[in-house]
Design a protein around this motif. Structure first.
Motif, PDB file in Angstrom:
ATOM      1  N   LEU A 196     -17.834 -14.193   5.686  1.00 53.96           N
ATOM      2  CA  LEU A 196     -16.457 -14.674   5.782  1.00 53.96           C
ATOM      3  C   LEU A 196     -15.432 -13.710   5.191  1.00 53.96           C
ATOM      4  O   LEU A 196     -14.237 -13.923   5.359  1.00 53.96           O
ATOM      5  CB  LEU A 196     -16.332 -16.039   5.095  1.00 53.96           C
ATOM      6  N   THR A 197     -15.899 -12.662   4.513  1.00 50.69           N
ATOM      7  CA  THR A 197     -14.943 -11.684   3.958  1.00 50.69           C
ATOM      8  C   THR A 197     -15.237 -10.278   4.462  1.00 50.69           C
ATOM      9  O   THR A 197     -14.447  -9.693   5.201  1.00 50.69           O
ATOM     10  CB  THR A 197     -14.961 -11.709   2.419  1.00 50.69           C
ATOM     11  N   VAL A 198     -16.393  -9.729   4.097  1.00 55.42           N
ATOM     12  CA  VAL A 198     -16.695  -8.344   4.448  1.00 55.42           C
ATOM     13  C   VAL A 198     -16.725  -8.150   5.963  1.00 55.42           C
ATOM     14  O   VAL A 198     -16.117  -7.213   6.496  1.00 55.42           O
ATOM     15  CB  VAL A 198     -18.042  -7.918   3.834  1.00 55.42           C
ATOM     16  N   VAL A 199     -17.415  -9.033   6.682  1.00 57.76           N
ATOM     17  CA  VAL A 199     -17.505  -8.890   8.136  1.00 57.76           C
ATOM     18  C   VAL A 199     -16.157  -9.164   8.796  1.00 57.76           C
ATOM     19  O   VAL A 199     -15.695  -8.404   9.658  1.00 57.76           O
ATOM     20  CB  VAL A 199     -18.586  -9.827   8.712  1.00 57.76           C
TER      21      VAL A 199
ATOM     22  N   LEU B  95       2.024  -9.861  -0.193  1.00 61.44           N
ATOM     23  CA  LEU B  95       0.973 -10.127   0.786  1.00 61.44           C
ATOM     24  C   LEU B  95      -0.376  -9.606   0.297  1.00 61.44           C
ATOM     25  O   LEU B  95      -1.411 -10.276   0.457  1.00 61.44           O
ATOM     26  CB  LEU B  95       1.334  -9.491   2.132  1.00 61.44           C
ATOM     27  N   LEU B  96      -0.383  -8.437  -0.318  1.00 55.25           N
ATOM     28  CA  LEU B  96      -1.639  -7.885  -0.838  1.00 55.25           C
ATOM     29  C   LEU B  96      -2.189  -8.739  -1.981  1.00 55.25           C
ATOM     30  O   LEU B  96      -3.412  -8.907  -2.104  1.00 55.25           O
ATOM     31  CB  LEU B  96      -1.416  -6.454  -1.314  1.00 55.25           C
ATOM     32  N   MET B  97      -1.324  -9.283  -2.799  1.00 54.55           N
ATOM     33  CA  MET B  97      -1.773 -10.201  -3.853  1.00 54.55           C
ATOM     34  C   MET B  97      -2.394 -11.438  -3.216  1.00 54.55           C
ATOM     35  O   MET B  97      -3.379 -11.988  -3.723  1.00 54.55           O
ATOM     36  CB  MET B  97      -0.596 -10.589  -4.738  1.00 54.55           C
ATOM     37  N   GLY B  98      -1.844 -11.848  -2.088  1.00 50.05           N
ATOM     38  CA  GLY B  98      -2.384 -13.000  -1.374  1.00 50.05           C
ATOM     39  C   GLY B  98      -3.784 -12.747  -0.848  1.00 50.05           C
ATOM     40  O   GLY B  98      -4.655 -13.622  -0.920  1.00 50.05           O
TER      41      GLY B  98
ATOM     42  N   PHE C 230      -7.149 -14.814  -1.755  1.00 49.30           N
ATOM     43  CA  PHE C 230      -7.968 -15.437  -0.710  1.00 49.30           C
ATOM     44  C   PHE C 230      -9.416 -14.973  -0.805  1.00 49.30           C
ATOM     45  O   PHE C 230     -10.352 -15.773  -0.674  1.00 49.30           O
ATOM     46  CB  PHE C 230      -7.395 -15.102   0.668  1.00 49.30           C
ATOM     47  N   THR C 231      -9.620 -13.678  -1.029  1.00 55.24           N
ATOM     48  CA  THR C 231     -10.976 -13.148  -1.131  1.00 55.24           C
ATOM     49  C   THR C 231     -11.709 -13.756  -2.320  1.00 55.24           C
ATOM     50  O   THR C 231     -12.879 -14.156  -2.211  1.00 55.24           O
ATOM     51  CB  THR C 231     -10.938 -11.614  -1.264  1.00 55.24           C
TER      52      THR C 231
END
Length: 313
Positions: free
Chosen positions: A42-45, A132-135, A139-140
């Motif tokens: 759900l994150t790396v891929v 946005l990058l903090m977001g 999320f990750t």
């Protein structure tokens, strides 16, 4: 013009190959560090299949073609939900069991609303990019923390899709390096060819970014989702699309705006509205028995066809 089309095709092929190499290397590297299979899926891929969008948008922004930079993200998000997920469901109906995937659906809508609000004044600056990058970091962290709480069948589904056959770590690092270099080369070719095609066809760079570039950079998502669906891994197919869209909005727009502030240019509210509508439309489809059927797939594909028709008109 023929040369531009050939270069665009070569660029797309390099983007696909680079994305595949990067995802394979990064996935195994993440598994070595103890990240769960669900977390990797759900994150790396999902993020890895969005790397073509990232490199293309960065290249376009640095080249001064911000229409392509933003159009690539907006068009990819529309394409991922409406076309790729729609076609995937037409191939085989999808059953979604993962609670985390269904949670990510509303997050995708929220990210779409946030991006639209930030671009309401026609620009996206470095402050918005930082936010946005903090977001994407938040999320990750949320996804990796909650992934382990998925039921055992979901854990097994993702584990089966990420085999752990032993191989030297150097191979994974080499794959990541080759993937990144290939992505950069492909992005350079595609952006240059896209600008030339826009001039030859007398259409705006925004239209090229929203269609040809967006479709091309979405090929890794398409391949991942179709293969997962054929294997009966519906959670991976849908999770890949939703996760990629979230990363497009937070990670790609954030990184690109941080490197160089963006202007909407030829990107219209029709395009931004279509992106938001696609995200919202997916929510009731995810909650109607948590199953995506062929009629729903036809609805998604028809919606994409209508959007492209309106865009070209």
């Amino acid at each position: 013009m023929m040369l531009s089309m050939l270069l665009a095709g070569l660029g797309l092929a390099l983007l696909y190959a680079g994305g595949e190499a990067l995802v394979r290397g990064a996935s195994r590297l993440a598994l070595r560090t103890g990240v769960s299979a669900v977390g990797v899926g759900l994150t790396v891929v999902a993020f890895g299949t969005s790397m073509p969008e990232l490199v293309v948008s960065l290249n376009a922004a640095l080249s001064g073609t911000t229409d392509i930079a933003i159009g690539n993200v907006v068009g990819s998000n529309i394409c991922n939900v409406a076309l790729i997920l729609g076609v995937t469901v037409l191939v085989r109906p999808i059953v979604v069991h993962s609670k985390l995937v269904r949670v990510d659906g509303p997050i995708m809508v929220g990210c779409s609303l946030l991006a639209l609000a930030m671009m309401a004044n026609g620009t996206l600056g470095r402050l918005e990019g930082t936010m946005l990058l903090m977001g994407v970091l938040a999320f990750t962290a949320f996804t990796l923390r909650t992934a382990r709480r998925e039921p055992e069948p979901i854990q097994a589904e993702f584990a089966e899709a990420t085999p752990r056959r032993p191989r030297p770590m150097a191979v994974d690092v080499l794959l990541i390096g080759i993937g990144l270099l290939t992505l950069v080369a492909g992005a350079h070719l595609l952006v240059g060819a896209a600008v030339d095609l826009a001039r030859a066809w007398r259409v705006s760079e925004a239209v090229i970014g929203l269609t040809i570039v967006a479709l091309g950079t979405s090929l890794p998502e398409f391949a991942t989702s179709v293969v997962a669906t054929l294997k009966g891994e519906g959670d991976i197919a849908v999770g890949n699309v939703i996760g990629s869209n979230i990363f497009n909005l937070l990670g790609i727009l954030g990184t690109t705006a941080l490197v160089r502030p963006l202007s909407l240019g030829g990107i219209a509210w029709l395009d931004l509205g279509a992106m938001l509508a696609a995200a919202i439309l997916l929510l009731p489809l995810l909650y109607t028995g948590t199953r995506l059927s062929r009629p729903e797939g036809m609805l998604l594909v028809a919606g994409y066809a209508a959007y492209v028709a309106a865009l070209l008109a």
